[in-house]
Write an enzyme that holds these catalytic residues in place. Structure first.
Site, mmCIF file in Angstrom:
data_model
loop_
_atom_site.group_PDB
_atom_site.id
_atom_site.type_symbol
_atom_site.label_atom_id
_atom_site.label_comp_id
_atom_site.label_asym_id
_atom_site.label_seq_id
_atom_site.Cartn_x
_atom_site.Cartn_y
_atom_site.Cartn_z
ATOM 1 N N HIS A 66 0.793 -1.236 0.000
ATOM 2 C CA HIS A 66 0.000 0.000 0.000
ATOM 3 C C HIS A 66 0.824 1.285 0.000
ATOM 4 O O HIS A 66 0.272 2.362 -0.104
ATOM 5 C CB HIS A 66 -0.947 0.015 1.201
ATOM 6 C CG HIS A 66 -0.246 0.320 2.499
ATOM 7 N ND1 HIS A 66 0.524 -0.615 3.152
ATOM 8 C CD2 HIS A 66 -0.151 1.450 3.229
ATOM 9 C CE1 HIS A 66 1.018 -0.063 4.244
ATOM 10 N NE2 HIS A 66 0.635 1.183 4.316
HETATM 11 C C1 UD1 Z 1 -2.766 5.166 6.011
HETATM 12 C C2 UD1 Z 1 -1.519 5.690 6.697
HETATM 13 C C3 UD1 Z 1 -0.397 4.657 6.568
HETATM 14 C C4 UD1 Z 1 -0.841 3.297 7.043
HETATM 15 C C5 UD1 Z 1 -2.077 2.897 6.252
HETATM 16 C C6 UD1 Z 1 -2.583 1.526 6.628
HETATM 17 C C7 UD1 Z 1 -1.125 8.111 6.621
HETATM 18 C C8 UD1 Z 1 -0.292 9.161 6.018
HETATM 19 N N1 UD1 Z 1 -1.024 6.902 6.077
HETATM 20 O O1 UD1 Z 1 -2.507 5.110 4.621
HETATM 21 O O2 UD1 Z 1 0.694 5.074 7.350
HETATM 22 O O3 UD1 Z 1 0.181 2.363 6.851
HETATM 23 O O4 UD1 Z 1 -3.087 3.884 6.508
HETATM 24 O O5 UD1 Z 1 -3.664 1.134 5.853
HETATM 25 O O6 UD1 Z 1 -1.826 8.363 7.564
HETATM 26 N N2 UD1 Z 1 -9.747 4.254 1.608
HETATM 27 C C9 UD1 Z 1 -10.906 3.528 1.539
HETATM 28 N N3 UD1 Z 1 -11.488 3.140 2.717
HETATM 29 C C10 UD1 Z 1 -10.989 3.463 3.927
HETATM 30 C C11 UD1 Z 1 -9.813 4.231 3.987
HETATM 31 C C12 UD1 Z 1 -9.206 4.611 2.819
HETATM 32 O O7 UD1 Z 1 -11.392 3.210 0.457
HETATM 33 O O8 UD1 Z 1 -11.583 3.076 4.953
HETATM 34 C C13 UD1 Z 1 -9.071 4.656 0.359
HETATM 35 C C14 UD1 Z 1 -9.481 6.006 -0.111
HETATM 36 O O9 UD1 Z 1 -9.498 6.002 -1.506
HETATM 37 C C15 UD1 Z 1 -8.370 6.906 0.374
HETATM 38 C C16 UD1 Z 1 -7.178 5.983 0.291
HETATM 39 O O10 UD1 Z 1 -7.678 4.689 0.581
HETATM 40 O O11 UD1 Z 1 -8.239 8.051 -0.372
HETATM 41 C C17 UD1 Z 1 -6.027 6.306 1.207
HETATM 42 O O12 UD1 Z 1 -6.439 6.381 2.562
HETATM 43 P P1 UD1 Z 1 -5.588 7.265 3.588
HETATM 44 O O13 UD1 Z 1 -6.180 7.178 4.933
HETATM 45 O O14 UD1 Z 1 -5.368 8.621 3.028
HETATM 46 O O15 UD1 Z 1 -4.148 6.599 3.593
HETATM 47 P P2 UD1 Z 1 -3.664 5.067 3.547
HETATM 48 O O16 UD1 Z 1 -3.039 4.831 2.261
HETATM 49 O O17 UD1 Z 1 -4.746 4.146 3.993
#
Ligand code: UD1
Length: 364
Positions: free
Chosen positions: A205
């Protein structure tokens, strides 16, 4: 002592569970749980609350996804309102996600003490958002709880006073030890028709691996070879799945049916899946620690790690996203299978109790 415990994203939930449990066992503490809502899907959030027996959060800030600035800012605005209305004695944050930094920053400016669990880890790679979150959170924390000796050295080098730093062990390992038996009863292997010790687990990821086509293509090229030696189960992060589709790589990965792309799994199923695997391929930080504890070879798709103990004493090998390097490490991993790794100092399931004891002493 009123403690506002903050969680936001998936890797936070298993860390807060043992801490909350330790606090709930002692009437000295009045812990509350605040979920920022950074992760919100059933599979990324709700299932962990159920399985880890976490209480329903006292407050959910429901910030959701967004750019780093927007997400961090939204947590700050909403968190400030909540803790202004009901001022805690301490804000406790875990890990290195955007929610961690946002909550710490708000608390520090309101002159509320901040405890950071998993402090001091450094990859020395500032292109990682987590590295920025770690450095800044540590700089404004009053209690820095560390998981490995390297973190103590990093904090000392940044001028953090030793009396603020407490080497307590690893709460993520507390959660693993508390749930390993229960995980053994999971039927996940049966569901995916897997043989114990005969498959690899993949998670992916990190933006540096999945947000551009080239690195992701290099990783997929390696997986196309590895899958012929051992089937691969891949619980895919929502962003990674979107990008695999966008870059036209999903079909390539799944061709032949030897890579099984599945929904993100809950804690118990995933622990069982890892524990029974022959090898893990990942870019996760936490998984390097869990595989070290379980003695499973870990091919780490990163150039660096903020958790060097997992390489020096544990089972992790750093390979970045170079196809040949991934293949070489995977060959070794598959050949060796389960290892008897050294268990790092104080990774004994008691970290949360130590944290509670330190806080009680200081606030008594
Ligand atoms: C976040 C953390 C990362 C951690 C990871 C574990 C930061 C900077 N990053 O990254 O350190 O290792 O979580 O998973 O805080 N999305 C969904 N459903 C959800 C959450 C996210 O579909 O419940 C999708 C969305 O398109 C979103 C993307 O994932 O835009 C990224 O989510 P985000 O919380 O920004 O960062 P992660 O990549 O999950």
């Amino acid at each position: 002592m009123k403690v506002a415990n903050v969680v936001g994203a998936r890797p936070n939930f298993m860390k807060i569970a043992p801490i909350l449990q330790a606090m709930r066992q002692d009437s000295f503490f009045t812990p509350i749980l605040i979920h920022t809502g950074q992760h919100y899907d059933a599979a990324m959030s709700d299932v962990f609350f159920r399985e880890l027996e976490l209480p329903i959060p006292d407050v959910n800030l429901s910030v959701g996804s967004g750019s780093h600035g927007k997400q961090t800012g939204e947590v700050m605005v909403r968190f400030e309102e909540v803790i202004s209305a009901d001022r805690p004695d301490l804000v406790l944050v875990v890990g290195d996600v955007n929610s961690t930094l946002a909550a710490a920053l708000v608390a520090a400016k309101m002159h509320i003490k901040v405890a950071h669990v998993e402090a001091g880890l450094r990859s020395f790679d500032r292109s990682m958002p987590e590295e920025i979150n770690r450095i800044l959170t540590d700089a404004i924390s009053d209690f820095l709880f560390v998981t490995e000796r390297s973190a103590e050295h990093n904090l000392a080098a940044e001028g953090v006073k030793a009396e603020k730093v407490f080497f307590v062990g690893n709460v993520m390992i507390d959660a693993l030890m508390a749930n390993r038996k229960r995980a053994a009863a999971s039927d996940v292997l049966k569901r995916f028709r897997l043989e114990e010790n005969a498959y690899a687990v993949l998670t992916l990821h990190r933006p540096s691996n999945v947000d551009a086509a080239e690195p992701l293509e290099r990783i997929v090229a390696a997986l196309e070879v590895i899958r012929d030696k051992a089937p691969i189960v891949f619980p895919a992060h929502p962003r990674t799945l979107k990008n695999l589709q966008r870059f036209g790589l999903l079909e390539r990965l799944e061709r032949g049916g030897k890579v099984r792309v599945v929904e993100p799994l809950g804690y118990v199923d995933f622990l069982r899946l890892t524990d029974a695997s022959r090898m893990v391929i990942t870019d996760s930080g936490g998984l390097q620690e869990e595989t070290t504890m379980l003695g499973v070879p870990c091919v780490t798709l990163r150039e660096n790690t903020e958790r060097p103990v997992t390489v020096e004493q544990g089972t992790s090998t750093l390979v970045g996203n170079d196809t040949a390097k991934i293949l070489a490490a995977a060959e070794n991993g598959l050949a060796s299978g389960r290892m008897t790794a050294r268990i790092p100092e104080l990774w004994d399931g008691q970290a949360a109790e130590r944290i509670a004891a330190v806080l009680k002493k200081h606030f008594s």
